[in-house]
Design a protein around this motif. Sequence first.
Motif, PDB file in Angstrom:
ATOM      1  N   MET A 153       4.816  41.247  -0.125  1.00 14.82           N
ATOM      2  CA  MET A 153       4.845  42.708  -0.232  1.00 14.82           C
ATOM      3  C   MET A 153       4.613  43.162  -1.669  1.00 14.82           C
ATOM      4  O   MET A 153       3.925  44.159  -1.917  1.00 14.82           O
ATOM      5  N   LEU A 154       5.164  42.418  -2.627  1.00  8.58           N
ATOM      6  CA  LEU A 154       5.042  42.801  -4.030  1.00  8.58           C
ATOM      7  C   LEU A 154       3.664  42.485  -4.600  1.00  8.58           C
ATOM      8  O   LEU A 154       3.182  43.188  -5.499  1.00  8.58           O
ATOM      9  N   GLU A 155       3.019  41.455  -4.094  1.00  7.07           N
ATOM     10  CA  GLU A 155       1.760  41.001  -4.680  1.00  7.07           C
ATOM     11  C   GLU A 155       0.527  41.605  -4.036  1.00  7.07           C
ATOM     12  O   GLU A 155      -0.528  41.690  -4.677  1.00  7.07           O
ATOM     13  N   GLN A 156       0.620  42.022  -2.792  1.00  4.56           N
ATOM     14  CA  GLN A 156      -0.575  42.465  -2.080  1.00  4.56           C
ATOM     15  C   GLN A 156      -0.696  43.987  -2.039  1.00  4.56           C
ATOM     16  O   GLN A 156       0.300  44.697  -1.951  1.00  4.56           O
ATOM     17  N   ASP A 157      -1.912  44.442  -2.130  1.00  5.84           N
ATOM     18  CA  ASP A 157      -2.210  45.866  -2.014  1.00  5.84           C
ATOM     19  C   ASP A 157      -2.950  46.060  -0.693  1.00  5.84           C
ATOM     20  O   ASP A 157      -4.156  45.859  -0.594  1.00  5.84           O
ATOM     21  N   ASP A 158      -2.203  46.439   0.354  1.00  6.70           N
ATOM     22  CA  ASP A 158      -2.804  46.547   1.685  1.00  6.70           C
ATOM     23  C   ASP A 158      -2.895  47.995   2.173  1.00  6.70           C
ATOM     24  O   ASP A 158      -3.044  48.257   3.373  1.00  6.70           O
ATOM     25  N   ASN A 159      -2.782  48.934   1.207  1.00  3.91           N
ATOM     26  CA  ASN A 159      -2.904  50.369   1.519  1.00  3.91           C
ATOM     27  C   ASN A 159      -1.789  50.891   2.416  1.00  3.91           C
ATOM     28  O   ASN A 159      -1.892  51.990   2.958  1.00  3.91           O
ATOM     29  N   GLN A 160      -0.732  50.105   2.589  1.00  2.00           N
ATOM     30  CA  GLN A 160       0.420  50.551   3.362  1.00  2.00           C
ATOM     31  C   GLN A 160       1.502  51.060   2.409  1.00  2.00           C
ATOM     32  O   GLN A 160       1.584  50.641   1.254  1.00  2.00           O
ATOM     33  N   GLY A 188      11.124  42.014 -14.420  1.00  4.63           N
ATOM     34  CA  GLY A 188       9.831  41.521 -14.894  1.00  4.63           C
ATOM     35  C   GLY A 188       8.670  42.174 -14.166  1.00  4.63           C
ATOM     36  O   GLY A 188       7.649  42.542 -14.769  1.00  4.63           O
ATOM     37  N   TYR A 189       8.809  42.311 -12.858  1.00  5.72           N
ATOM     38  CA  TYR A 189       7.771  42.964 -12.056  1.00  5.72           C
ATOM     39  C   TYR A 189       7.602  44.415 -12.484  1.00  5.72           C
ATOM     40  O   TYR A 189       6.473  44.895 -12.667  1.00  5.72           O
ATOM     41  N   LEU A 190       8.710  45.108 -12.666  1.00  6.97           N
ATOM     42  CA  LEU A 190       8.661  46.514 -13.052  1.00  6.97           C
ATOM     43  C   LEU A 190       7.959  46.696 -14.388  1.00  6.97           C
ATOM     44  O   LEU A 190       7.190  47.649 -14.569  1.00  6.97           O
ATOM     45  N   ALA A 191       8.201  45.781 -15.324  1.00 16.08           N
ATOM     46  CA  ALA A 191       7.558  45.875 -16.638  1.00 16.08           C
ATOM     47  C   ALA A 191       6.036  45.861 -16.517  1.00 16.08           C
ATOM     48  O   ALA A 191       5.338  46.656 -17.158  1.00 16.08           O
ATOM     49  N   VAL A 192       5.505  44.967 -15.687  1.00 17.37           N
ATOM     50  CA  VAL A 192       4.049  44.895 -15.502  1.00 17.37           C
ATOM     51  C   VAL A 192       3.537  46.158 -14.822  1.00 17.37           C
ATOM     52  O   VAL A 192       2.468  46.676 -15.171  1.00 17.37           O
ATOM     53  N   MET A 193       4.300  46.692 -13.871  1.00 16.47           N
ATOM     54  CA  MET A 193       3.890  47.933 -13.222  1.00 16.47           C
ATOM     55  C   MET A 193       3.851  49.081 -14.232  1.00 16.47           C
ATOM     56  O   MET A 193       2.966  49.935 -14.177  1.00 16.47           O
ATOM     57  N   GLY A 278       8.772  37.232 -12.025  1.00 19.52           N
ATOM     58  CA  GLY A 278       8.517  38.602 -11.584  1.00 19.52           C
ATOM     59  C   GLY A 278       7.279  39.189 -12.236  1.00 19.52           C
ATOM     60  O   GLY A 278       6.491  39.897 -11.589  1.00 19.52           O
ATOM     61  N   MET A 279       7.076  38.882 -13.513  1.00 19.51           N
ATOM     62  CA  MET A 279       5.866  39.337 -14.198  1.00 19.51           C
ATOM     63  C   MET A 279       4.625  38.736 -13.547  1.00 19.51           C
ATOM     64  O   MET A 279       3.600  39.411 -13.396  1.00 19.51           O
ATOM     65  N   GLY A 280       4.724  37.471 -13.144  1.00 21.40           N
ATOM     66  CA  GLY A 280       3.591  36.831 -12.472  1.00 21.40           C
ATOM     67  C   GLY A 280       3.248  37.521 -11.170  1.00 21.40           C
ATOM     68  O   GLY A 280       2.063  37.727 -10.856  1.00 21.40           O
ATOM     69  N   MET A 281       4.262  37.907 -10.396  1.00 20.36           N
ATOM     70  CA  MET A 281       4.004  38.646  -9.159  1.00 20.36           C
ATOM     71  C   MET A 281       3.319  39.975  -9.477  1.00 20.36           C
ATOM     72  O   MET A 281       2.389  40.398  -8.765  1.00 20.36           O
ATOM     73  N   GLY A 282       3.763  40.615 -10.543  1.00 20.89           N
ATOM     74  CA  GLY A 282       3.148  41.879 -10.933  1.00 20.89           C
ATOM     75  C   GLY A 282       1.702  41.716 -11.348  1.00 20.89           C
ATOM     76  O   GLY A 282       0.835  42.516 -10.977  1.00 20.89           O
ATOM     77  N   LEU A 283       1.408  40.689 -12.123  1.00 15.26           N
ATOM     78  CA  LEU A 283       0.035  40.446 -12.568  1.00 15.26           C
ATOM     79  C   LEU A 283      -0.884  40.149 -11.392  1.00 15.26           C
ATOM     80  O   LEU A 283      -2.040  40.595 -11.362  1.00 15.26           O
ATOM     81  N   ARG A 284      -0.388  39.406 -10.413  1.00 18.48           N
ATOM     82  CA  ARG A 284      -1.222  39.107  -9.242  1.00 18.48           C
ATOM     83  C   ARG A 284      -1.482  40.366  -8.417  1.00 18.48           C
ATOM     84  O   ARG A 284      -2.566  40.526  -7.846  1.00 18.48           O
ATOM     85  N   TYR A 285      -0.487  41.263  -8.357  1.00 14.84           N
ATOM     86  CA  TYR A 285      -0.729  42.538  -7.674  1.00 14.84           C
ATOM     87  C   TYR A 285      -1.814  43.326  -8.396  1.00 14.84           C
ATOM     88  O   TYR A 285      -2.749  43.853  -7.770  1.00 14.84           O
ATOM     89  N   VAL A 286      -1.719  43.437  -9.710  1.00 11.89           N
ATOM     90  CA  VAL A 286      -2.703  44.198 -10.490  1.00 11.89           C
ATOM     91  C   VAL A 286      -4.087  43.591 -10.318  1.00 11.89           C
ATOM     92  O   VAL A 286      -5.081  44.300 -10.160  1.00 11.89           O
ATOM     93  N   GLN A 287      -4.174  42.256 -10.329  1.00  8.41           N
ATOM     94  CA  GLN A 287      -5.453  41.577 -10.143  1.00  8.41           C
ATOM     95  C   GLN A 287      -6.075  41.945  -8.809  1.00  8.41           C
ATOM     96  O   GLN A 287      -7.267  42.270  -8.728  1.00  8.41           O
ATOM     97  N   GLN A 288      -5.279  41.890  -7.763  1.00  6.81           N
ATOM     98  CA  GLN A 288      -5.807  42.193  -6.431  1.00  6.81           C
ATOM     99  C   GLN A 288      -6.178  43.671  -6.288  1.00  6.81           C
ATOM    100  O   GLN A 288      -7.232  44.012  -5.754  1.00  6.81           O
ATOM    101  N   ALA A 289      -5.335  44.540  -6.796  1.00 10.28           N
ATOM    102  CA  ALA A 289      -5.575  45.982  -6.664  1.00 10.28           C
ATOM    103  C   ALA A 289      -6.863  46.383  -7.359  1.00 10.28           C
ATOM    104  O   ALA A 289      -7.658  47.170  -6.815  1.00 10.28           O
TER     105      ALA A 289
END
Length: 295
Positions: A153-160, A188-193, A278-289
């Motif tokens: 849920m944190l890493e994927q951007d599925d438009n939901q 960590g995730y929040l920081a990347v966001m 957590g930062m890694g999860m954030g970076l992967r979300y940004v990459q995908q988005a």
Amino acid sequence: MGDSQTTPIMLTVSSLVHPLNKFGRMGHIHSKFQGSFVIQVKNQLIHFGSYAHYIAGFGLYLSPEDFNQINDIIDIGNRVRVTEDELTFYGKKSVQSFAYKASKVDQRLHAIPFDNKLLSSLLSAYDQAIASTSRTALGLNTEDNSFQKIQTMLEQDDNQVIDWDKIIHYLIGRGRGLTPSGDDMLVGYLAVMKLFALYRAEDLSDQLLESPLSTTDVSKAYILAGAEDYFSTPIYQLYTLCKVADLNDLAQLTINLTDAITNTMRVGHTSGHDMTFGMGMGLRYVQQAHAKVSK
């Protein structure tokens, strides 16, 4: 009568809690740890730390010598009086005042314009930092099916519309320690966001500020500071590197970012590793988005 120190102690204070008396004049010692203690003034915690190159987003740095002077005379529950230039500690047997001079340091993160080169350098630095450390233990089992659903849920951007309630309920307070691992991952995730996905950062921050956050008081203070954009020194230093990044020298940039992420990983027992995960999860979300946007 109390004793008073005439030579001011020097404090470096995060702008979130500067000036120290902004929340009120009377508080108490909330907790004590090796190398730090926390005071509470009304609903605000203020972290007094003597760790080199580290200031909590809701705290300050004082030298080990000054820390020891104060730490030797305080106990949990003691009252503390805070003015614009003096701290007074009310112990069971004595009262002692310390004049102080405070310098303010900005530890607030701001959004950074997205750049694929910067993201690639960050991802490479993250991988190198993870690969180069011998301390790989996390405070949560990331192979657990329930955790992996949250990670997806944190890493994927599925438009939901993302279910922040479910994510917060699962992560907050999960794991052992002063700052449970799930909390650290979320910080960590929040920081990347905050840097690269402001709309998602605002959604998550609003949810965190409105949630009961069933966790330790100190961990809650880190989370709420992050929701207000304030983070500890290692994360702020990573942000600073990104803000002034020379995208014409990606090799050196990656080296600098790797060092900064490695420094983050050194925080606490597992906290640094959990934040970095957590930062890694954030970076992967940004990459995908951004990959979806560029198609």
